[in-house]
Design an enzyme around this catalytic site. Structure first.
Site, short mmCIF file in Angstrom:
data_model
loop_
_atom_site.label_atom_id
_atom_site.label_comp_id
_atom_site.label_asym_id
_atom_site.label_seq_id
_atom_site.Cartn_x
_atom_site.Cartn_y
_atom_site.Cartn_z
N ARG A 150 -45.47 18.71 5.77
CA ARG A 150 -44.77 17.95 5.91
C ARG A 150 -44.68 16.73 7.67
NH1 ARG A 150 -39.58 19.15 3.16
NH2 ARG A 150 -39.00 20.36 4.50
N ARG A 167 -26.72 24.64 -4.18
CA ARG A 167 -27.17 25.59 -4.09
C ARG A 167 -27.02 26.86 -3.77
NH1 ARG A 167 -30.68 22.24 0.60
NH2 ARG A 167 -32.24 23.81 1.36
N LYS A 192 -38.47 17.22 -4.09
CA LYS A 192 -37.03 16.74 -4.33
C LYS A 192 -36.95 15.41 -3.27
CE LYS A 192 -35.32 19.95 -3.16
NZ LYS A 192 -36.17 21.21 -2.70
N ARG A 218 -36.40 30.55 3.42
CA ARG A 218 -35.52 29.96 2.64
C ARG A 218 -36.12 30.07 1.33
NH1 ARG A 218 -38.32 24.87 5.95
NH2 ARG A 218 -37.45 23.59 4.12
N ARG A 257 -40.04 19.15 11.02
CA ARG A 257 -38.59 19.24 11.58
C ARG A 257 -38.86 20.69 12.03
NH1 ARG A 257 -36.56 19.19 5.65
NH2 ARG A 257 -35.69 21.45 5.20
P1 ADP Z 1 -38.60 19.31 -0.52
O1 ADP Z 1 -37.37 17.65 -0.69
O2 ADP Z 1 -38.49 19.06 -2.00
O3 ADP Z 1 -38.18 20.05 0.00
P2 ADP Z 1 -40.59 16.78 -0.09
O4 ADP Z 1 -40.35 15.99 -1.21
O5 ADP Z 1 -40.62 16.49 1.65
O6 ADP Z 1 -39.50 18.58 -0.56
O7 ADP Z 1 -41.92 17.82 -0.05
C1 ADP Z 1 -42.69 18.80 0.79
C2 ADP Z 1 -44.59 17.58 1.02
O8 ADP Z 1 -45.06 17.80 -0.09
C3 ADP Z 1 -43.95 16.44 1.99
O9 ADP Z 1 -45.03 16.92 3.03
C4 ADP Z 1 -44.42 15.59 0.39
O10 ADP Z 1 -45.53 14.25 1.09
C5 ADP Z 1 -45.55 16.81 -0.38
N1 ADP Z 1 -45.81 16.36 -1.53
C6 ADP Z 1 -43.91 15.86 -2.06
N2 ADP Z 1 -44.21 16.56 -3.72
C7 ADP Z 1 -45.68 16.62 -3.79
C8 ADP Z 1 -46.86 16.27 -5.23
N3 ADP Z 1 -46.34 16.45 -6.60
N4 ADP Z 1 -48.39 17.16 -4.50
C9 ADP Z 1 -48.39 16.99 -3.59
N5 ADP Z 1 -47.77 17.40 -2.25
C10 ADP Z 1 -46.62 17.20 -2.49
P1 AMP Z 2 -32.84 21.22 3.27
O1 AMP Z 2 -33.11 19.92 3.83
O2 AMP Z 2 -32.53 20.85 1.64
O3 AMP Z 2 -34.20 21.81 3.40
O4 AMP Z 2 -32.19 22.05 3.98
C1 AMP Z 2 -32.37 22.51 4.64
C2 AMP Z 2 -31.27 24.08 5.73
O5 AMP Z 2 -30.03 23.38 5.55
C3 AMP Z 2 -30.98 25.02 4.65
O6 AMP Z 2 -32.52 25.69 4.66
C4 AMP Z 2 -30.10 25.47 4.88
O7 AMP Z 2 -29.68 25.87 6.24
C5 AMP Z 2 -29.08 24.27 4.69
N1 AMP Z 2 -28.17 23.71 3.87
C6 AMP Z 2 -28.86 22.00 3.16
N2 AMP Z 2 -28.19 22.12 2.29
C7 AMP Z 2 -27.27 23.65 1.85
C8 AMP Z 2 -26.08 23.47 0.81
N3 AMP Z 2 -26.76 22.78 -0.28
N4 AMP Z 2 -25.44 24.65 0.92
C9 AMP Z 2 -26.01 25.56 2.51
N5 AMP Z 2 -27.34 25.56 3.17
C10 AMP Z 2 -27.44 24.21 2.92
#
Ligand code: ADP
Ligand code: AMP
Length: 214
Positions: free
Chosen positions: A127, A88, A13, A172, A161
């Site tokens: 990541r 969420r 995302k 998660r 992170r």
């Molecule tokens: P989200 O925001 O949904 O948690 P991220 O965009 O941070 O996910 O992506 C998670 C990890 O996977 C990042 O390190 C990113 O570079 C990698 N990634 C994202 N999309 C893809 C894909 N289509 N194929 C392989 N790796 C990906």
């Molecule tokens: P994310 O960066 O989206 O992976 O979110 C990291 C963490 O933040 C999650 O595991 C939750 O603990 C918290 N969080 C982020 N967005 C929300 C939401 N919309 N509702 C509740 N918790 C959230």
């Protein structure tokens, strides 16, 4: 343009939202990023959220709803935004509807990034992010062109992170399936939901998204 990206942690995302920001001149609103900023600032909200985030649980709806409601009123959102990580829960989705109605805003669409859970642990644990500009990378799937140098800003410091470890990812993912996946039904019933294949390459996912968004 006001859209929601839905998908489990690691679905891509954030990666896609950054690309859509540039293409459509809209802003990414990541509640996860906003909460991490609150934690870093040591605010009251950050203090309440920190322990929950470290365990991979969800922060209470009322705190999140208040945070996002204030954010979408800011000037940089006037041209539109991509909600990443919000809503969420079904109560958050209902609150967003009320918020949009009160502010005279309309939701253009909701896109679910569909992935296999099994692949998400490797995505999340690999990541990392540029500490200067926030550009996202992956140890295997998206390395910087030059080792140790951010493609986007030339920065050389990277961060990972605290919650991107295997145990927390599993929590998660569970929170996603228990509490977030039901919102696809909420939007699907209203004909607002589209899907993209998040297991495709990063470029291919962008293509699928821009085909939908025009
Ligand atoms: P989200 O925001 O949904 O948690 P991220 O965009 O941070 O996910 O992506 C998670 C990890 O996977 C990042 O390190 C990113 O570079 C990698 N990634 C994202 N999309 C893809 C894909 N289509 N194929 C392989 N790796 C990906
Ligand atoms: P994310 O960066 O989206 O992976 O979110 C990291 C963490 O933040 C999650 O595991 C939750 O603990 C918290 N969080 C982020 N967005 C929300 C939401 N919309 N509702 C509740 N918790 C959230």
């Amino acid at each position: 343009m006001k859209i929601i990206l839905i998908g489990p942690p690691g679905a891509g995302k954030g990666t896609q939202a950054k690309r859509l920001e540039e293409k459509y001149k809209i802003v990414q609103l990541s509640t996860g990023d906003m909460l991490r900023a609150e934690v870093a600032a040591g605010s009251e909200l950050g203090t309440q959220a920190k322990a929950i985030m470290e365990k991979g649980g969800l922060v209470p709806d009322d705190l999140i709803i208040g945070m996002i409601s204030g954010r979408i009123d800011q000037a940089d959102c006037a041209n539109g935004f991509i909600l990443d990580g919000f809503p969420r829960t079904v109560p958050q989705a209902e609150a967003l509807d009320d918020m949009f109605q009160a502010k005279g805003m309309e939701l253009d669409g909701v896109i679910e990034v569909v992935v296999d859970d099994d692949a998400m642990v490797a995505r999340i644990t690999g990541r990392f992010t540029c500490a200067k500009c926030g550009a996202g990378y992956h140890d295997t799937f998206q390395r910087p062109r030059q080792e140790g140098v951010c493609d986007n800003c030339g920065g050389s410091e990277f961060t990972r992170r605290a919650d991107d470890n295997e145990q927390t990812v599993r929590e998660r993912l569970k929170a996603y399936h228990d509490q977030t996946a039901p919102i696809t039904g909420y939007y699907g019933q209203r004909g607002l939901l589209k899907t993209v294949d998040g297991m495709a390459s990063i470029d291919e996912v962008t293509k699928q998204l821009t085909d939908i968004l025009g």
